[in-house]
Enzyme design. Structure first.
Site, PDB file in Angstrom:
ATOM      1  N   LEU A   1       0.698  -1.245  -0.093  1.00  0.00           N
ATOM      2  CA  LEU A   1      -0.188  -0.055   0.000  1.00  0.00           C
ATOM      3  C   LEU A   1       0.855   1.319  -0.051  1.00  0.00           C
ATOM      4  O   LEU A   1       1.889   1.426   0.712  1.00  0.00           O
ATOM      5  CB  LEU A   1      -0.821  -0.072   1.387  1.00  0.00           C
ATOM      6  CG  LEU A   1      -1.747  -1.144   1.588  1.00  0.00           C
ATOM      7  CD1 LEU A   1      -2.520  -1.068   2.888  1.00  0.00           C
ATOM      8  CD2 LEU A   1      -2.685  -1.407   0.288  1.00  0.00           C
TER       9      LEU A   1
ATOM     10  N   PHE B   1       8.645   5.303 -10.576  1.00  0.00           N
ATOM     11  CA  PHE B   1       9.785   5.690  -9.307  1.00  0.00           C
ATOM     12  C   PHE B   1      11.057   5.931 -10.223  1.00  0.00           C
ATOM     13  O   PHE B   1      12.185   5.709  -9.537  1.00  0.00           O
ATOM     14  CB  PHE B   1       9.987   4.380  -8.707  1.00  0.00           C
ATOM     15  CG  PHE B   1       8.832   4.034  -7.621  1.00  0.00           C
ATOM     16  CD1 PHE B   1       8.924   4.526  -6.564  1.00  0.00           C
ATOM     17  CD2 PHE B   1       8.018   3.372  -8.099  1.00  0.00           C
ATOM     18  CE1 PHE B   1       7.807   4.410  -5.413  1.00  0.00           C
ATOM     19  CE2 PHE B   1       6.570   3.163  -7.480  1.00  0.00           C
ATOM     20  CZ  PHE B   1       6.743   3.513  -5.845  1.00  0.00           C
TER      21      PHE B   1
ATOM     22  N   ASN C   1      11.367   9.424 -11.020  1.00  0.00           N
ATOM     23  CA  ASN C   1      11.506  10.656 -10.920  1.00  0.00           C
ATOM     24  C   ASN C   1      12.559  11.291 -10.008  1.00  0.00           C
ATOM     25  O   ASN C   1      12.569  11.036  -8.678  1.00  0.00           O
ATOM     26  CB  ASN C   1      10.034  11.475 -10.353  1.00  0.00           C
ATOM     27  CG  ASN C   1       8.967  11.025 -11.207  1.00  0.00           C
ATOM     28  OD1 ASN C   1       9.295  11.327 -12.391  1.00  0.00           O
ATOM     29  ND2 ASN C   1       7.583  11.220 -10.742  1.00  0.00           N
TER      30      ASN C   1
ATOM     31  N   CYS D   1       8.407   2.635   5.250  1.00  0.00           N
ATOM     32  CA  CYS D   1       8.521   1.486   4.746  1.00  0.00           C
ATOM     33  C   CYS D   1      10.080   1.523   3.878  1.00  0.00           C
ATOM     34  O   CYS D   1      10.877   0.641   4.457  1.00  0.00           O
ATOM     35  CB  CYS D   1       7.572   0.983   3.576  1.00  0.00           C
ATOM     36  SG  CYS D   1       5.889   0.783   4.142  1.00  0.00           S
TER      37      CYS D   1
END
Length: 424
Positions: A157, A253, A255, A264
């Site tokens: 998530l 992912f 950027n 996390c």
């Protein structure tokens, strides 16, 4: 199904609300009595998009919160969603996991003959469910393995999009001690359109760590390429735009910016490094991922000082305190080391965030917190943009309130022409 969720934090509460939305009867066990009262009143104790609507819909009906474990023996499955914070050596603190498992086992013993599954959703090192959770449960049940099964069901998530991710998952991973336990866990998701991957317990645990470590690696890799591109006068976003078109890589992912934070990625990569070292491996790449992430945000302060000179006594606006947009979570936010460095260099920090100011105030109570971006920018000698809040993309005339219009971006979000990016 009757589901008990242990832990009312981000993962636990979102999972509980979504399980209720899927038609299950859910009990949340949370030791914080204030959180219990809020959940039962339909008020989320955390901000997460879409969560409040689900709580208002299900609280007091098929979703209730309690502070005790008494109902566990009557439920079909217990889902452990407690924290696994890092210890000093970077390894995962599993004390909350073990405590929850023991409490579950004590309750299961009260209802002999009723089959119960214990599922772990918390992120834990491979071997934890089998060697720690199962043992803690069976110690309390007297070693009776016929009435209990074990499952590892990791979550994937994204904070700010957690409800959406739960209801529209890429996959649901169910690692189980046996087929029967896995079947019970899979039933929780039967009203969800999702690909189910069945594995062993340790493989499921490793899938979670590996997923987060790989995404963190993509971010640090992009930032390192961005630093190189900046010195060469190349737009890293054009570069990564082209790289991301390769279907083997994908644009996600890539950027470049100030680095990753949250509950996390930093914790999980550190835990994986610690695990590798304990078994005699040298995780060179994973250590580099963390090293790049630690040094990256400080480059913003260096760029700022090059443009403004000494920061001593100068007002610096910091826009964005949460580790990402659409959350009030500041855990491992890249704003934290930036603010620390600004203070060390004598700057007067004026910070603004739509949601996270109260949380950051617990770490830095002495800096100034503004109610609007405009207030933070007024008479500022420089500005650092740390979080990709959509409202920042709409800022324009507010920058005219600055004493000296020096604007450094850590996320490519502004729609102005005179800002400088951290690595573009």
């Amino acid at each position: 199904m009757k589901i008990t969720v242990i832990g009312g934090g981000y993962v636990g509460l979102v999972s509980a609300a979504c399980f209720a939305e899927l038609g299950n009867h859910v009990t949340v066990i949370e030791i914080d009595s204030k959180k219990v009262d809020m959940i039962n009143a339909g008020v989320p104790p955390i901000y997460e998009k879409g969560l409040e609507e689900l709580l208002k819909k299900h609280s007091g009906k098929n979703l209730v919160a309690k502070s005790d474990y008494n109902d566990i023996s009557l439920s079909d499955i217990s889902v452990i969603c407690v924290g696994t914070p890092p210890l000093k050596d970077g390894s995962a603190n599993l004390s909350y996991i073990k405590s929850a498992a023991g409490s579950i086992g004590g309750e299961i013993k009260k209802n002999p003959g009723h089959y119960h599954v214990v599922a772990v959703k918390s992120t834990v090192p491979p071997g934890t469910t089998e060697n720690i959770v199962a043992k803690a449960v069976l110690e309390k049940t007297g070693g009776n393995q016929e009435d209990v099964g074990f499952v590892m069901n990791p979550e994937f998530l994204r904070e700010g999009l957690a409800v959406e991710d739960f209801m529209n998952p890429d996959r649901v991973v169910i690692g189980s001690s046996d087929e029967k336990a896995g079947d019970v866990a899979e039933k929780m998701y039967e009203n969800l359109c999702a690909r189910i991957l069945r594995t062993g317990l340790s493989a499921a645990e490793m899938i979670k760590y590996t997923s987060n470590a790989f995404l963190a690696t993509k971010i640090s890799f992009s930032n390192e390429i961005g630093n190189i591109c900046k010195k060469l006068g190349i737009d890293v976003y054009e570069v990564m735009g082209g790289v991301g078109m390769d279907k083997r890589i994908s644009p996600m992912f890539l950027n470049a910016g100030a680095g990753f934070g949250g509950s996390c990625f930093p914790k999980d990569v550190m835990a994986l490094v610690s695990l590798a070292e304990k078994i005699g491996e040298k995780p060179v790449l994973l250590k580099s991922v963390l090293d790049v992430n630690e040094t990256q945000p400080l480059k913003m302060v260096e760029i700022l000082e090059k443009q403004t000179g000494s920061l001593k006594g100068k007002k610096i606006a910091v826009l964005g305190l949460a580790f990402k947009d659409n959350t009030d979570d500041i855990r491992e936010s890249r704003s934290i080391p930036v603010i620390k460095e600004l203070i060390l260099r004598g700057a007067l920090v004026s910070a603004y965030d739509p949601l996270a100011s109260s949380e950051m105030r617990k770490i830095y109570p002495a800096i100034n917190y503004s109610n609007t971006a405009g207030d933070a920018l007024t008479d500022a000698d420089g500005c650092l943009v740390m979080t990709e809040w959509p409202e920042f993309s709409r800022l324009s005339s507010e920058f005219d309130l600055m004493k000296d219009r020096v604007i450094i971006e850590g996320r490519r979000i502004l729609d102005i022409t005179d800002s400088e990016g951290i690595c573009w």
